[in-house]
Design a protein around this motif. Structure first.
Motif, PDB file in Angstrom:
ATOM      1  N   THR A  51       0.795  -1.056  -0.031  1.00 21.13           N
ATOM      2  CA  THR A  51       0.078  -0.110   0.049  1.00 21.13           C
ATOM      3  C   THR A  51       0.873   1.190  -0.077  1.00 21.13           C
ATOM      4  O   THR A  51       1.800   1.427   0.702  1.00 21.13           O
ATOM      5  CB  THR A  51      -0.627   0.027   1.217  1.00 21.13           C
ATOM      6  OG1 THR A  51      -1.863  -1.244   1.119  1.00 21.13           O
ATOM      7  CG2 THR A  51      -1.895   1.140   1.264  1.00 21.13           C
ATOM      8  N   MET A  52       0.669   2.183  -1.028  1.00 20.87           N
ATOM      9  CA  MET A  52       1.517   3.364  -1.253  1.00 20.87           C
ATOM     10  C   MET A  52       0.868   4.467  -0.191  1.00 20.87           C
ATOM     11  O   MET A  52      -0.407   4.710  -0.038  1.00 20.87           O
ATOM     12  CB  MET A  52       1.393   3.862  -2.561  1.00 20.87           C
ATOM     13  CG  MET A  52       2.061   2.875  -3.562  1.00 20.87           C
ATOM     14  SD  MET A  52       1.819   3.388  -5.225  1.00 20.87           S
ATOM     15  CE  MET A  52      -0.004   3.064  -5.448  1.00 20.87           C
ATOM     16  N   PRO A  53       1.631   5.180   0.418  1.00 21.08           N
ATOM     17  CA  PRO A  53       1.110   6.543   1.101  1.00 21.08           C
ATOM     18  C   PRO A  53       0.582   7.422   0.081  1.00 21.08           C
ATOM     19  O   PRO A  53       0.910   7.644  -1.157  1.00 21.08           O
ATOM     20  CB  PRO A  53       2.647   7.297   1.581  1.00 21.08           C
ATOM     21  CG  PRO A  53       3.870   6.490   0.796  1.00 21.08           C
ATOM     22  CD  PRO A  53       3.170   5.263   0.237  1.00 21.08           C
ATOM     23  N   LEU A  54      -0.285   8.218   0.817  1.00 23.96           N
ATOM     24  CA  LEU A  54      -1.033   9.014  -0.088  1.00 23.96           C
ATOM     25  C   LEU A  54      -0.580  10.428  -0.473  1.00 23.96           C
ATOM     26  O   LEU A  54      -0.566  10.876  -1.405  1.00 23.96           O
ATOM     27  CB  LEU A  54      -2.527   9.385   0.598  1.00 23.96           C
ATOM     28  CG  LEU A  54      -3.743   8.301   0.545  1.00 23.96           C
ATOM     29  CD1 LEU A  54      -4.476   8.760   1.425  1.00 23.96           C
ATOM     30  CD2 LEU A  54      -4.036   8.395  -0.908  1.00 23.96           C
ATOM     31  N   ASP A  55       0.389  10.928   0.436  1.00 25.12           N
ATOM     32  CA  ASP A  55       0.769  12.301   0.182  1.00 25.12           C
ATOM     33  C   ASP A  55       2.416  12.429   0.130  1.00 25.12           C
ATOM     34  O   ASP A  55       2.770  13.624   0.487  1.00 25.12           O
ATOM     35  CB  ASP A  55       0.203  13.092   1.380  1.00 25.12           C
ATOM     36  CG  ASP A  55       0.739  12.549   2.514  1.00 25.12           C
ATOM     37  OD1 ASP A  55       1.044  11.505   2.939  1.00 25.12           O
ATOM     38  OD2 ASP A  55       0.246  13.346   3.766  1.00 25.12           O
ATOM     39  N   ALA A  56       3.005  11.264  -0.005  1.00 24.61           N
ATOM     40  CA  ALA A  56       4.404  11.326   0.119  1.00 24.61           C
ATOM     41  C   ALA A  56       4.938  10.219  -0.883  1.00 24.61           C
ATOM     42  O   ALA A  56       4.374   9.341  -1.308  1.00 24.61           O
ATOM     43  CB  ALA A  56       4.874  11.032   1.319  1.00 24.61           C
ATOM     44  N   CYS A  57       6.228  10.452  -1.249  1.00 23.81           N
ATOM     45  CA  CYS A  57       7.027   9.404  -2.101  1.00 23.81           C
ATOM     46  C   CYS A  57       7.641   8.468  -1.278  1.00 23.81           C
ATOM     47  O   CYS A  57       8.212   8.946  -0.257  1.00 23.81           O
ATOM     48  CB  CYS A  57       7.947  10.077  -3.233  1.00 23.81           C
ATOM     49  SG  CYS A  57       7.112  11.243  -4.393  1.00 23.81           S
ATOM     50  N   GLN A  58       7.961   7.323  -1.484  1.00 24.63           N
ATOM     51  CA  GLN A  58       8.665   6.289  -0.595  1.00 24.63           C
ATOM     52  C   GLN A  58      10.074   6.101  -1.323  1.00 24.63           C
ATOM     53  O   GLN A  58      10.151   5.447  -2.608  1.00 24.63           O
ATOM     54  CB  GLN A  58       8.027   5.044  -0.589  1.00 24.63           C
ATOM     55  CG  GLN A  58       8.740   4.005   0.337  1.00 24.63           C
ATOM     56  CD  GLN A  58       7.945   2.915   0.794  1.00 24.63           C
ATOM     57  OE1 GLN A  58       6.652   3.017   0.661  1.00 24.63           O
ATOM     58  NE2 GLN A  58       8.481   1.922   1.000  1.00 24.63           N
ATOM     59  N   PHE A  59      11.038   6.531  -0.880  1.00 26.16           N
ATOM     60  CA  PHE A  59      12.349   6.470  -1.420  1.00 26.16           C
ATOM     61  C   PHE A  59      13.045   5.312  -1.383  1.00 26.16           C
ATOM     62  O   PHE A  59      14.133   4.931  -2.175  1.00 26.16           O
ATOM     63  CB  PHE A  59      13.258   7.831  -0.786  1.00 26.16           C
ATOM     64  CG  PHE A  59      12.507   9.253  -1.084  1.00 26.16           C
ATOM     65  CD1 PHE A  59      12.655   9.670  -2.325  1.00 26.16           C
ATOM     66  CD2 PHE A  59      12.039   9.764   0.119  1.00 26.16           C
ATOM     67  CE1 PHE A  59      12.054  10.802  -2.671  1.00 26.16           C
ATOM     68  CE2 PHE A  59      11.692  11.177  -0.343  1.00 26.16           C
ATOM     69  CZ  PHE A  59      11.602  11.688  -1.491  1.00 26.16           C
ATOM     70  N   PHE A  60      13.017   4.534  -0.331  1.00 30.63           N
ATOM     71  CA  PHE A  60      13.510   3.339  -0.146  1.00 30.63           C
ATOM     72  C   PHE A  60      12.568   2.064   0.203  1.00 30.63           C
ATOM     73  O   PHE A  60      11.347   2.195   0.844  1.00 30.63           O
ATOM     74  CB  PHE A  60      14.645   3.467   0.967  1.00 30.63           C
ATOM     75  CG  PHE A  60      15.625   4.530   1.078  1.00 30.63           C
ATOM     76  CD1 PHE A  60      16.507   4.301   0.083  1.00 30.63           C
ATOM     77  CD2 PHE A  60      15.484   5.484   1.815  1.00 30.63           C
ATOM     78  CE1 PHE A  60      17.639   5.397  -0.184  1.00 30.63           C
ATOM     79  CE2 PHE A  60      16.432   6.645   1.224  1.00 30.63           C
ATOM     80  CZ  PHE A  60      17.341   6.659   0.728  1.00 30.63           C
ATOM     81  N   TYR A  61      12.931   0.884  -0.047  1.00 31.02           N
ATOM     82  CA  TYR A  61      12.024  -0.229   0.162  1.00 31.02           C
ATOM     83  C   TYR A  61      13.053  -1.728   0.358  1.00 31.02           C
ATOM     84  O   TYR A  61      13.909  -1.679  -0.421  1.00 31.02           O
ATOM     85  CB  TYR A  61      10.997  -0.377  -1.134  1.00 31.02           C
ATOM     86  CG  TYR A  61      10.407  -1.887  -0.850  1.00 31.02           C
ATOM     87  CD1 TYR A  61       9.329  -1.653   0.077  1.00 31.02           C
ATOM     88  CD2 TYR A  61      10.678  -2.822  -1.510  1.00 31.02           C
ATOM     89  CE1 TYR A  61       8.333  -2.709   0.200  1.00 31.02           C
ATOM     90  CE2 TYR A  61       9.789  -4.072  -1.413  1.00 31.02           C
ATOM     91  CZ  TYR A  61       8.693  -3.983  -0.453  1.00 31.02           C
ATOM     92  OH  TYR A  61       8.042  -4.947  -0.221  1.00 31.02           O
ATOM     93  N   LEU A  62      12.883  -2.088   1.236  1.00 30.35           N
ATOM     94  CA  LEU A  62      13.771  -3.383   1.579  1.00 30.35           C
ATOM     95  C   LEU A  62      12.927  -4.540   1.150  1.00 30.35           C
ATOM     96  O   LEU A  62      11.932  -4.941   1.477  1.00 30.35           O
ATOM     97  CB  LEU A  62      13.878  -3.483   3.035  1.00 30.35           C
ATOM     98  CG  LEU A  62      15.093  -2.734   3.805  1.00 30.35           C
ATOM     99  CD1 LEU A  62      15.088  -3.140   5.325  1.00 30.35           C
ATOM    100  CD2 LEU A  62      16.236  -2.664   3.202  1.00 30.35           C
TER     101      LEU A  62
END
Length: 69
Positions: free
Chosen positions: A19-30
């Motif tokens: 699930t993606m955040p509504l109001d921000a970008c996700q810069f990293f993911y493990l």
């Protein structure tokens, strides 16, 4: 607006629906398969835009040029 995207790890091919955040970008993911730390590709604002089946909500809403500005 779609809030789930399937991320595919470029190192091991592991796929995970997140699930993606509504109001921000996700810069990293493990990666849950191999543990590699994924970062956005050059020109992308987040890991969902680089490795996901659906771009992040800010891009869906405003287009790629408006993301994270």
């Amino acid at each position: 607006m779609r809030l789930e995207s399937k991320l595919t790890c470029p190192a091991c091919g592991f796929e995970a629906v997140e699930t993606m955040p509504l109001d921000a970008c996700q810069f990293f993911y493990l990666c849950k398969g191999c543990g590699k730390k994924l970062k956005p590709k050059a020109g992308d604002c987040c890991v969902f835009c680089s490795y996901g089946t659906v771009p992040c909500p800010p891009v869906q809403r405003d287009g790629k040029s408006a993301c994270c500005s």
